[in-house]
Motif scaffolding. Structure first.
Motif, short mmCIF file in Angstrom:
data_model
loop_
_atom_site.label_atom_id
_atom_site.label_comp_id
_atom_site.label_asym_id
_atom_site.label_seq_id
_atom_site.Cartn_x
_atom_site.Cartn_y
_atom_site.Cartn_z
N SER A 108 0.85 -1.26 0.11
CA SER A 108 -0.12 -0.01 -0.08
C SER A 108 0.95 1.21 0.06
O SER A 108 0.39 2.23 -0.66
N LEU A 109 1.94 1.12 0.59
CA LEU A 109 2.92 2.35 0.56
C LEU A 109 3.57 2.69 -0.66
O LEU A 109 3.61 3.71 -0.99
N LYS A 110 3.88 1.34 -1.46
CA LYS A 110 4.27 1.59 -2.79
C LYS A 110 3.44 2.18 -3.59
O LYS A 110 3.89 3.11 -4.52
N LEU A 111 2.25 2.05 -3.29
CA LEU A 111 1.06 2.72 -4.29
C LEU A 111 0.83 4.15 -3.58
O LEU A 111 -0.13 4.76 -4.06
N ASN A 112 1.60 4.75 -2.66
CA ASN A 112 1.22 5.94 -2.09
C ASN A 112 -0.07 6.02 -1.31
O ASN A 112 -0.64 7.12 -1.37
N ASN A 113 -0.52 4.98 -1.00
CA ASN A 113 -2.05 5.08 -0.31
C ASN A 113 -1.68 4.82 1.27
O ASN A 113 -0.90 3.61 1.61
N LEU A 114 -2.10 5.86 2.03
CA LEU A 114 -2.08 5.67 3.61
C LEU A 114 -3.18 4.85 3.96
O LEU A 114 -4.45 5.67 3.96
N PRO A 147 -5.70 3.09 7.36
CA PRO A 147 -5.80 3.41 8.82
C PRO A 147 -5.13 2.08 9.44
O PRO A 147 -4.99 2.39 10.47
N THR A 148 -4.72 1.16 8.71
CA THR A 148 -4.05 -0.06 9.33
C THR A 148 -2.61 0.35 9.34
O THR A 148 -1.75 -0.57 9.76
N THR A 149 -2.24 1.11 8.68
CA THR A 149 -0.81 1.60 8.75
C THR A 149 -0.29 1.74 9.91
O THR A 149 -0.75 2.50 10.78
N THR A 150 1.09 1.21 10.25
CA THR A 150 1.63 1.23 11.57
C THR A 150 2.30 2.64 11.62
O THR A 150 2.87 3.18 10.47
N PRO A 151 2.87 3.27 12.65
CA PRO A 151 3.67 4.30 12.89
C PRO A 151 5.08 4.42 12.03
O PRO A 151 5.51 5.48 11.33
N GLN A 152 5.58 3.09 12.08
CA GLN A 152 6.86 3.10 11.42
C GLN A 152 6.77 3.22 9.97
O GLN A 152 7.37 3.85 9.05
N GLU A 153 5.38 2.60 9.37
CA GLU A 153 5.11 2.69 7.86
C GLU A 153 4.85 4.07 7.66
O GLU A 153 4.83 4.46 6.56
N ASP A 158 -4.24 7.62 12.71
CA ASP A 158 -4.20 8.89 13.49
C ASP A 158 -4.08 10.15 12.36
O ASP A 158 -4.84 11.01 12.67
N LEU A 159 -3.31 9.94 11.36
CA LEU A 159 -2.84 10.96 10.29
C LEU A 159 -4.40 11.26 9.35
O LEU A 159 -4.61 12.10 9.20
N LEU A 160 -5.10 10.11 9.16
CA LEU A 160 -6.18 10.21 8.41
C LEU A 160 -7.40 10.87 9.24
O LEU A 160 -8.32 11.61 8.44
N LYS A 161 -7.36 11.10 10.55
CA LYS A 161 -8.50 11.56 11.38
C LYS A 161 -8.23 13.22 11.31
O LYS A 161 -8.98 13.88 11.83
N LEU A 162 -6.93 13.58 11.05
CA LEU A 162 -6.55 14.89 11.03
C LEU A 162 -7.65 15.72 9.89
O LEU A 162 -7.72 15.48 8.89
#
Length: 506
Positions: free
Chosen positions: A324-330, A332-338, A362-366
Motif C-alpha cells: 500500500s505504501l508503494k502505491l502511495n496509499n495511506l 488506517p491499518t498503517t503502523t507508525p513506522q510505515e 491518526d493521520l487520516l483523522k486530522l
C-alpha cells in the motif's frame, strides 16, 4: 581689642608679587576663551587621559569597515544619547537590508571577483535569554509548528545567490553575494517580542532582539570559514502595524518634552546602520555542507530535503516493503513506522519528527485545519491532499465509441424502420471509452486516440469532426478548447494505402 600683625619687609614684597600674578591670570582667562586659544587636544594630552586612551583598541577612531549593512527602517526617537539605537519592525513584513562594499582601494584583494557568504541571525538581546536560547526556540517551534523565525523574501531580493535555510535553525538564513555588485536582501521576522516574556497578562513590554550579520570568505578548501566582518542592531518586533503605532507614540512623547530634555535623546534616523560586533560564537555551523534551499515558486534555486543540522545529515528513509505504501496509499491499518516511510516518500521529511507516534489512522483523522496549523499553509494543504488521496481532475473529459461495420448496418436498418428507441434496438448497446485531456491540444487528442486503438500516433494522419450537412472540419487546438464537458462522439476510421488512418468524430 584689635590685633595688628606686622609683616617683615621681605614678606610684604612676596605678597604684592602674588597679588599681581593672580590679577594677571584672571585678566587673561576671558581673552583665551574668546580668542579660541583653548584646545581640547592639549587637555587630552595630559597623562591622566593618556592612561584611559591606552585601554581602548588602537585605530578605533575613524576606522573604515570593509562592509556596511543598512536596515531600511527608522530608528526610535525615544533612545537616549550614547545608547544603542532601537528599531521597530512589523511581524512578517519584508524589510530591506542593503549590503554595501566599503573597502578602500587595494583592501582585501583576495575577494575581488569572488563571492562571500553572509549569515543572518535573529538572536536575543538580553543575556538572560541568550543562556536559554535553545529552550526558548524549541518552545516557539512547539507552539508554531512549521513556521520559521527568520525568512528571506526571495522575489524582492537583489543580488543574492543560493539562499539557504536549515529546518533545525529557525532563526538563521544564509546566502552568497558578490561585493562588486548591488545586493539587497529583504528579510521577514515572524516572531514577536512579547512571545518570549516571562509573564503574559497583557500590556507587557516585549523583549528586544538583535539582527546580526556575519560575513565570511572562501578558504583554500572552498569552504566559507574565514571571518571578514560582523555587525548587528537592536530591534523589537510587533504584530502587523504595531511598529508604526509604537513609532508614532514615541514621536508624540518626544514632542511633549522640553527642548532641554530633547537634548538627552537621539534623533530618529530614516535607516538603521548595523554597528560592528564580535562574530557569533557558533562558528562550527559555518561550513559548506549542503542545507535545504528555499521553496519558492519565484526562484530557480535548488531544493533539498532533511531535518538535521549542517553537521549531521539525515539518514535515508528505510526501504518500503508494504504494497500500500508503494502505491502511495495511506491506510488506517498503517503502523507508525510505515507512516514515517510514507512521509519520506511524499516529501514530508521535515515533519517526520512531529508525527513520530502517528499511525495511519491518526493521520487520516486530522482535519484540514489541523494539518494547516501543524505544518503551515503551503505544506499543510499539500499534506492534507496527499492524506485524502485527492486526484487532480482533468480539464476536459469526452466519451468516444468506435464505429464498426455491424454498427453501420444496424444504423441503416434503424433509419429504414424509423425506430428511435434511445439509440438501442435489436438488443444492441454502445460501449464508450473515456478520454481525459489536460493540455487541450490536437496532439494530445491524437495520442489518446492512438492509445485507444493500440496504434502509433504517427499512423493517424488527421482528425476531423463531422459538421453540418456532413462536412469534415479539421480538428484544431481551439476547437478542442470549445468542446463541451462529457461530450459523446462516435469514431469513424478511414484507412489509407500507407497504413495510416483518418479519424472522424461524429
Amino acid at each position: 581689642m584689635a590685633w595688628a600683625l606686622k609683616l617683615p619687609l621681605a614678606d610684604e614684597v612676596i605678597e604684592s608679587g602674588l597679588v599681581q600674578d593672580f590679577d594677571a591670570s584672571l585678566s587673561g582667562i576671558g581673552q583665551e576663551l574668546g580668542a579660541g586659544a583653548y584646545s581640547m587636544s592639549d587637555v587630552l594630552a595630559l597623562p591622566i587621559f593618556k592612561q584611559e586612551e591606552s585601554s581602548l583598541p588602537p585605530d578605533n577612531e575613524n576606522k573604515i569597515l570593509p562592509f556596511q549593512y543598512v536596515l531600511c527602517a527608522a530608528t526610535s526617537p525615544a533612545v537616549k544619547l550614547h545608547d544603542e539605537t532601537l528599531t521597530y519592525l512589523n511581524q512578517g513584513q519584508s524589510y530591506e537590508i542593503r549590503m554595501l562594499d566599503n573597502r578602500k582601494l587595494g583592501e582585501l584583494p583576495e575577494i575581488n571577483g569572488k563571492l562571500v557568504k553572509s549569515i543572518f541571525r535573529v538572536v536575543f538581546h538580553d543575556r538572560r535569554l541568550q543562556y536559554t536560547e535553545h529552550q526558548q526556540l524549541e518552545g516557539w517551534r512547539w507552539n508554531r509548528p512549521g513556521d520559521r523565525i527568520l525568512d528571506i523574501d526571495i522575489p524582492m531580493s537583489v543580488g543574492i545567490i543560493d539562499p539557504r535555510a536549515n529546518p533545525t535553525q529557525l532563526n538563521t538564513v544564509e546566502f552568497l553575494w558578490d561585493p562588486a555588485k548591488r545586493t539587497s536582501v529583504f528579510i521577514q521576522v515572524h516572531c514577536i517580542s512579547t512571545e518570549f516574556t516571562m509573564r503574559k497578562h497583557g500590556g507587557e513590554k516585549g523583549v528586544p532582539f538583535r539582527v546580526q550579520i556575519d560575513t565570511f570568505k572562501e578558504n583554500e578548501n572552498g569552504e566559507y570559514t574565514e571571518h571578514l566582518h560582523s555587525a548587528s542592531c537592536q530591534i523589537k518586533v510587533f504584530k502587523p502595524k504595531g511598529a508604526d503605532r509604537k513609532q508614532k507614540t514615541d514621536r508624540e512623547k518626544m514632542e511633549k518634552r522640553t527642548p532641554h530634555e530633547k537634548e538627552k535623546y537621539q534623533p530618529s534616523y530614516e535607516t538603521t546602520i548595523l554597528t560592528e560586533c564580535s562574530p557569533w560564537p557558533e562558528i562550527t555551523y559555518v561550513n559548506n555542507s549542503p542545507s535545504p534551499g528555499f521553496n519558492s515558486s519565484h526562484s530557480s534555486f535548488s531544493l533539498g530535503e532533511g531535518n538535521g543540522s549542517p553537521n549531521h545529515q539525515p539518514e535515508p528513509p528505510p526501504p518500503v516493503t508494504d504494497v500500500s505504501l508503494k502505491l502511495n496509499n495511506l491506510l488506517p491499518t498503517t503502523t507508525p513506522q510505515e507512516a514515517q516511510q510514507w512521509l519520506h516518500r511524499n516529501r514530508f521529511s521535515t515533519f517526520t519528527r512531529l508525527f513520530t507516534n502517528f499511525s495511519g489512522a491518526d493521520l487520516l483523522k486530522l482535519t484540514r485545519d489541523d494539518v494547516i496549523q501543524i505544518c503551515g499553509p503551503a505544506d499543510g494543504i499539500r499534506l492534507f491532499n496527499a492524506l485524502k488521496g485527492r486526484m487532480v481532475r482533468p480539464r476536459l473529459t469526452i466519451y468516444v465509441c468506435q464505429e464498426s461495420l455491424q454498427l453501420r448496418e444496424q444504423q441503416q436498418q434503424q433509419q429504414q424502420q424509423q425506430k428511435h428507441e434511445d439509440g438501442d434496438s435489436n438488443g444492441t448497446f454502445f460501449v464508450y471509452h473515456a478520454i481525459y485531456l489536460e493540455e487541450l491540444t490536437a496532439v494530445e487528442l491524437t495520442e489518446k486516440i492512438a492509445q485507444l486503438f493500440s496504434i502509433s500516433p504517427r499512423q493517424i494522419s488527421q482528425i476531423y469532426k463531422q459538421g453540418p450537412t456532413g462536412i469534415h472540419v479539421l480538428i484544431s487546438d481551439e476547437m478542442i478548447q470549445n468542446f463541451q464537458e462529457e461530450a459523446c462522439f462516435i469514431l469513424d476510421t478511414m484507412k489509407e494505402t500507407n497504413d495510416s488512418y483518418h479519424i472522424i468524430l461524429k
